[in-house]
Write a protein that holds these residues in place. Structure first.
Motif, PDB file in Angstrom:
ATOM      1  N   UNK A 463    -107.866  29.387   0.368  1.00 37.52           N
ATOM      2  CA  UNK A 463    -106.460  29.890   0.673  1.00 37.52           C
ATOM      3  C   UNK A 463    -105.942  29.847   1.948  1.00 37.52           C
ATOM      4  N   UNK A 464    -106.907  30.576   2.880  1.00 34.92           N
ATOM      5  CA  UNK A 464    -106.623  30.890   4.419  1.00 34.92           C
ATOM      6  C   UNK A 464    -106.562  29.574   4.898  1.00 34.92           C
ATOM      7  N   UNK A 465    -107.540  28.599   4.611  1.00 36.54           N
ATOM      8  CA  UNK A 465    -107.560  27.208   5.200  1.00 36.54           C
ATOM      9  C   UNK A 465    -106.254  26.449   4.971  1.00 36.54           C
ATOM     10  N   UNK A 466    -105.776  26.588   3.799  1.00 36.42           N
ATOM     11  CA  UNK A 466    -104.239  25.838   3.277  1.00 36.42           C
ATOM     12  C   UNK A 466    -103.224  26.526   4.354  1.00 36.42           C
ATOM     13  N   UNK A 467    -103.290  28.080   4.336  1.00 37.62           N
ATOM     14  CA  UNK A 467    -102.415  28.514   5.234  1.00 37.62           C
ATOM     15  C   UNK A 467    -102.524  28.200   6.522  1.00 37.62           C
ATOM     16  N   UNK A 468    -103.567  27.928   7.250  1.00 39.32           N
ATOM     17  CA  UNK A 468    -103.709  27.585   8.469  1.00 39.32           C
ATOM     18  C   UNK A 468    -103.182  25.966   8.472  1.00 39.32           C
ATOM     19  N   UNK A 469    -103.389  25.234   7.736  1.00 43.07           N
ATOM     20  CA  UNK A 469    -103.077  23.838   7.792  1.00 43.07           C
ATOM     21  C   UNK A 469    -101.371  23.825   7.917  1.00 43.07           C
ATOM     22  N   UNK A 470    -100.925  24.624   6.842  1.00 44.17           N
ATOM     23  CA  UNK A 470     -99.557  24.746   6.682  1.00 44.17           C
ATOM     24  C   UNK A 470     -98.816  25.354   8.126  1.00 44.17           C
ATOM     25  N   UNK A 471     -99.593  26.011   8.740  1.00 43.98           N
ATOM     26  CA  UNK A 471     -99.022  26.508  10.098  1.00 43.98           C
ATOM     27  C   UNK A 471     -99.046  25.488  10.804  1.00 43.98           C
ATOM     28  N   UNK A 472    -100.044  24.723  11.074  1.00 46.40           N
ATOM     29  CA  UNK A 472    -100.254  23.527  11.880  1.00 46.40           C
ATOM     30  C   UNK A 472     -99.236  22.349  11.708  1.00 46.40           C
ATOM     31  N   UNK A 473     -98.925  22.232  10.353  1.00 52.19           N
ATOM     32  CA  UNK A 473     -97.846  21.308  10.047  1.00 52.19           C
ATOM     33  C   UNK A 473     -96.662  21.956  10.529  1.00 52.19           C
ATOM     34  N   UNK A 474     -96.353  23.222  10.326  1.00 59.72           N
ATOM     35  CA  UNK A 474     -95.025  23.730  10.741  1.00 59.72           C
ATOM     36  C   UNK A 474     -94.913  23.336  12.163  1.00 59.72           C
ATOM     37  N   UNK A 475     -95.917  23.614  12.986  1.00 63.66           N
ATOM     38  CA  UNK A 475     -96.142  23.632  14.497  1.00 63.66           C
ATOM     39  C   UNK A 475     -95.618  21.817  14.824  1.00 63.66           C
ATOM     40  N   UNK A 476     -96.119  21.140  14.195  1.00 59.20           N
ATOM     41  CA  UNK A 476     -95.849  19.839  14.315  1.00 59.20           C
ATOM     42  C   UNK A 476     -94.281  19.329  14.113  1.00 59.20           C
ATOM     43  N   UNK A 477     -93.892  19.895  12.750  1.00 55.15           N
ATOM     44  CA  UNK A 477     -92.482  19.523  12.568  1.00 55.15           C
ATOM     45  C   UNK A 477     -91.422  20.291  13.721  1.00 55.15           C
ATOM     46  N   UNK A 478     -91.905  21.515  14.298  1.00 55.98           N
ATOM     47  CA  UNK A 478     -91.083  22.132  15.411  1.00 55.98           C
ATOM     48  C   UNK A 478     -91.175  21.155  16.460  1.00 55.98           C
ATOM     49  N   UNK A 479     -92.357  21.014  16.804  1.00 56.22           N
ATOM     50  CA  UNK A 479     -92.525  20.290  18.122  1.00 56.22           C
ATOM     51  C   UNK A 479     -91.521  18.841  18.036  1.00 56.22           C
ATOM     52  N   UNK A 480     -91.240  18.544  17.059  1.00 55.29           N
ATOM     53  CA  UNK A 480     -90.926  17.145  16.826  1.00 55.29           C
ATOM     54  C   UNK A 480     -89.201  17.579  16.472  1.00 55.29           C
ATOM     55  N   UNK A 481     -88.908  18.771  16.535  1.00 55.71           N
ATOM     56  CA  UNK A 481     -87.464  19.283  16.642  1.00 55.71           C
ATOM     57  C   UNK A 481     -86.764  18.988  15.183  1.00 55.71           C
ATOM     58  N   UNK A 482     -87.917  19.064  14.301  1.00 50.05           N
ATOM     59  CA  UNK A 482     -87.345  18.787  12.967  1.00 50.05           C
ATOM     60  C   UNK A 482     -86.845  19.958  11.930  1.00 50.05           C
ATOM     61  N   UNK A 483     -87.237  21.279  12.163  1.00 43.47           N
ATOM     62  CA  UNK A 483     -86.620  22.412  11.455  1.00 43.47           C
ATOM     63  C   UNK A 483     -86.685  23.622  12.302  1.00 43.47           C
ATOM     64  N   UNK A 484     -85.879  24.486  11.813  1.00 38.02           N
ATOM     65  CA  UNK A 484     -85.795  25.665  12.507  1.00 38.02           C
ATOM     66  C   UNK A 484     -86.411  26.830  11.970  1.00 38.02           C
ATOM     67  N   UNK A 485     -86.572  27.994  12.909  1.00 32.47           N
ATOM     68  CA  UNK A 485     -87.161  29.208  12.463  1.00 32.47           C
ATOM     69  C   UNK A 485     -86.121  30.361  12.562  1.00 32.47           C
ATOM     70  N   UNK A 486     -86.731  31.596  12.709  1.00 30.68           N
ATOM     71  CA  UNK A 486     -85.930  32.909  12.611  1.00 30.68           C
ATOM     72  C   UNK A 486     -86.122  33.652  13.765  1.00 30.68           C
ATOM     73  N   UNK A 487     -85.713  34.778  13.810  1.00 30.50           N
ATOM     74  CA  UNK A 487     -85.606  35.755  14.883  1.00 30.50           C
ATOM     75  C   UNK A 487     -87.135  36.348  14.669  1.00 30.50           C
ATOM     76  N   UNK A 488     -87.628  37.366  15.471  1.00 25.35           N
ATOM     77  CA  UNK A 488     -88.906  37.860  15.329  1.00 25.35           C
ATOM     78  C   UNK A 488     -89.100  38.524  14.190  1.00 25.35           C
ATOM     79  N   UNK A 489     -89.946  38.512  13.200  1.00 21.64           N
ATOM     80  CA  UNK A 489     -90.158  39.013  12.163  1.00 21.64           C
ATOM     81  C   UNK A 489     -91.259  40.096  12.180  1.00 21.64           C
ATOM     82  N   UNK A 490     -91.213  41.202  11.324  1.00 22.23           N
ATOM     83  CA  UNK A 490     -92.284  42.143  10.869  1.00 22.23           C
ATOM     84  C   UNK A 490     -93.001  42.669  12.107  1.00 22.23           C
ATOM     85  N   UNK A 491     -92.512  43.115  13.278  1.00 25.17           N
ATOM     86  CA  UNK A 491     -93.259  43.989  14.134  1.00 25.17           C
ATOM     87  C   UNK A 491     -93.360  45.302  13.725  1.00 25.17           C
ATOM     88  N   UNK A 492     -94.709  45.899  13.347  1.00 28.35           N
ATOM     89  CA  UNK A 492     -94.919  47.017  13.017  1.00 28.35           C
ATOM     90  C   UNK A 492     -95.477  47.987  13.975  1.00 28.35           C
TER      91      UNK A 492
END
Ligand code: URA
Length: 493
Positions: A463-492
């Protein structure tokens, strides 16, 4: 039987392999011949393989050419036949051909690993010798005898690190020449370059031997490990080679203990004490990473491990700190966590060479495992403290400014705490950031589980490996300017 003739390069093999694949020529019907093994005898004759047909090009996974190219560097009689067999099977829908559980796949994966290891050997054991200024370029020369054809993949490492100084690396088969701006390869290696590299004197040898002798760490002496990390075949070309047996016998004769050589551990390095208003003098900040004494971790480490990658890169990955193997290699993510990361990058469609990899903390922090009486004392990872993460933040800041990534992937909490400059990983929860990239100034921050956590997680590992892969895929999409994110979440806090 079809004689498939090519010039011995991967590019030419690939062209010919595609042609045969489209013509439906089965692997067992192909005899691969390079110029070196007599292929040129046939120059001018028509190929015996059928002419190309107009069948559409077969679909193959994006990562396959890279895997095949890497395996093609492994010297073995059947290297081209194996590659074509794997290509054929994958192109016909059998993707198990690249997996370690398959007959062909396990040979392929073993060869890729062997090639990587050999490239690492070149990075670790190549020694440049400086030529007199009046001799003209190249200013530095080195001779190296790799077991596989890794020069083209390994030489860029030196170009990135030696700046504008010109250098030559000659091997029995090929040469790499860097003139300060351009890297050129010559295959075969011209005899005069071979001679130049082999005969170079080393004016700094004495100084280097004195340094090597004083930093040799008897606590870490384990002959088997030493010889597997630094194969004896390289010793003869290393200036320190003749010294090693002598240092080993001294270590066996009683110097082995669980610390660096005392003369090294107690050394003050280049720190400068500045008189301050308070009673205690304070340290001047170190001016180079290699000499960093800003916290105490350096005392137990072999070296500071800088980031690695292109001078500017769209994506930067930040880990926690180098591990045991990174500390010895001087490179980030080359140990077991690095292997997990490599797999995740491949799965996410990212090329490691195109990314910048670094750590929040640059020295390896460890505690001893096994006592001084155990046969081989080992070093166990220890988590850096907030003050140590903070002390190292300026080096990461320098890398962020230089590399100017659009997306930074924080691998684990230490990296995140450093990027956020809270320096307190214990107050962060990765789950609060999962799948929620956020902006920090101009750049995106994506948070991912650390690859070492994948290794430690047991049943949760997948499960953790899948999360790691998903985060890296997200980074790839963001670097390509394809998706957007949000403001700083959950700082405790
Ligand atoms: N290797 C690294 O370089 N960094 C880590 O965080 C772990 C292993």
């Amino acid at each position: 039987m079809h004689d498939a003739r090519f010039d011995g390069s991967f590019a030419d093999w690939r062209r010919e392999a595609r042609r045969l694949l489209r013509a439906g020529v089965e692997p067992q019907a192909v005899n691969w011949r390079t110029d070196d093994d007599g292929g040129q005898l046939f120059a001018g004759l028509a190929p015996t393989a059928p002419a190309p047909v107009s069948a559409p090009a077969p679909r193959i996974p994006r990562e396959l050419p890279e895997l095949l190219e890497s395996a093609s560097r492994y010297r073995a009689d059947d290297r081209w036949a194996l590659l074509y067999r794997v290509l054929w099977r994958v192109a016909h829908g059998d993707r198990t051909a690249i997996l370690a559980g398959d007959g062909d796949g396990s040979v392929l994966q073993r060869r890729i690993k062997g090639v990587r290891r050999e490239a690492h050997h070149m990075h670790a054991f190549l020694r440049f010798r400086q030529r007199p200024a009046e001799a003209g370029p190249p200013a530095f020369v080195a001779w190296h005898e790799p077991a596989h054809d890794i020069l083209e993949m390994a030489a860029g490492h030196f170009a990135e690190r030696l700046g504008r100084s010109s250098w030559l690396i000659a091997t029995p088969d090929a040469a790499a020449l860097w003139d300060g701006t351009l890297l050129r390869f010559l295959r075969p290696c011209p005899a005069e370059l071979r001679e130049l590299a082999r005969s170079a004197e080393d004016p700094g040898a004495e100084l280097w031997l004195a340094y090597y002798g004083s930093t040799f760490n008897p606590a870490r002496l384990n002959r088997d490990v030493l010889e597997s990390n630094m194969p004896v075949r390289f010793w003869k070309h290393l200036p320190e080679g003749p010294l090693i047996p002598q240092l080993m016998s001294q270590a066996r004769a009683g110097q082995q203990r669980l610390a660096q050589a005392a003369s090294v551990g107690e050394r003050q390095g280049k720190e400068v004490l500045i008189a301050s208003d308070k009673a205690q003098p304070r340290r001047a900040p170190s001016t180079s990473l290699g000499e960093c004494r800003d916290c105490d971790i350096w005392r137990g480490a072999t070296c500071a491990v800088p980031g690695e990658g292109p001078e500017q890169a769209p994506i930067m990955l930040v880990g926690e700190q180098p591990g045991d193997q990174e500390d010895l290699a001087g490179r980030p993510f080359v140990g077991p966590a690095g292997q997990v990361l490599n797999r995740a990058l491949a799965r996410a469609g990212l090329r490691r060479e195109a990314l910048y990899l670094t750590n929040a903390v640059k020295h390896f922090k460890w505690t001893p495992r096994g006592g001084p009486n155990s046969r081989a004392a080992t070093r166990k990872h220890a988590t850096p403290k907030p003050g140590e993460i903070e002390a190292c933040r300026r080096w990461l800041g320098g890398e962020l400014a230089q590399v100017a990534p659009e997306v930074v992937v924080a691998l684990g909490k230490t990296a995140l705490a450093s990027l956020l400059e809270t320096f307190e990983p214990q107050h962060l929860r990765l789950a609060d950031f999962a799948g929620a990239p956020f902006r920090q100034g101009e750049r995106w921050i994506v948070v991912a589980p650390h690859p070492a956590a994948v290794l430690r997680a047991g049943e949760e590992g997948e499960r953790l490996f899948a999360e790691l892969v998903a985060a890296l895929e997200q980074a790839r999409r963001l670097a390509a300017g394809a998706v957007s994110g949000s403001a700083v979440p959950g700082l405790r806090r």
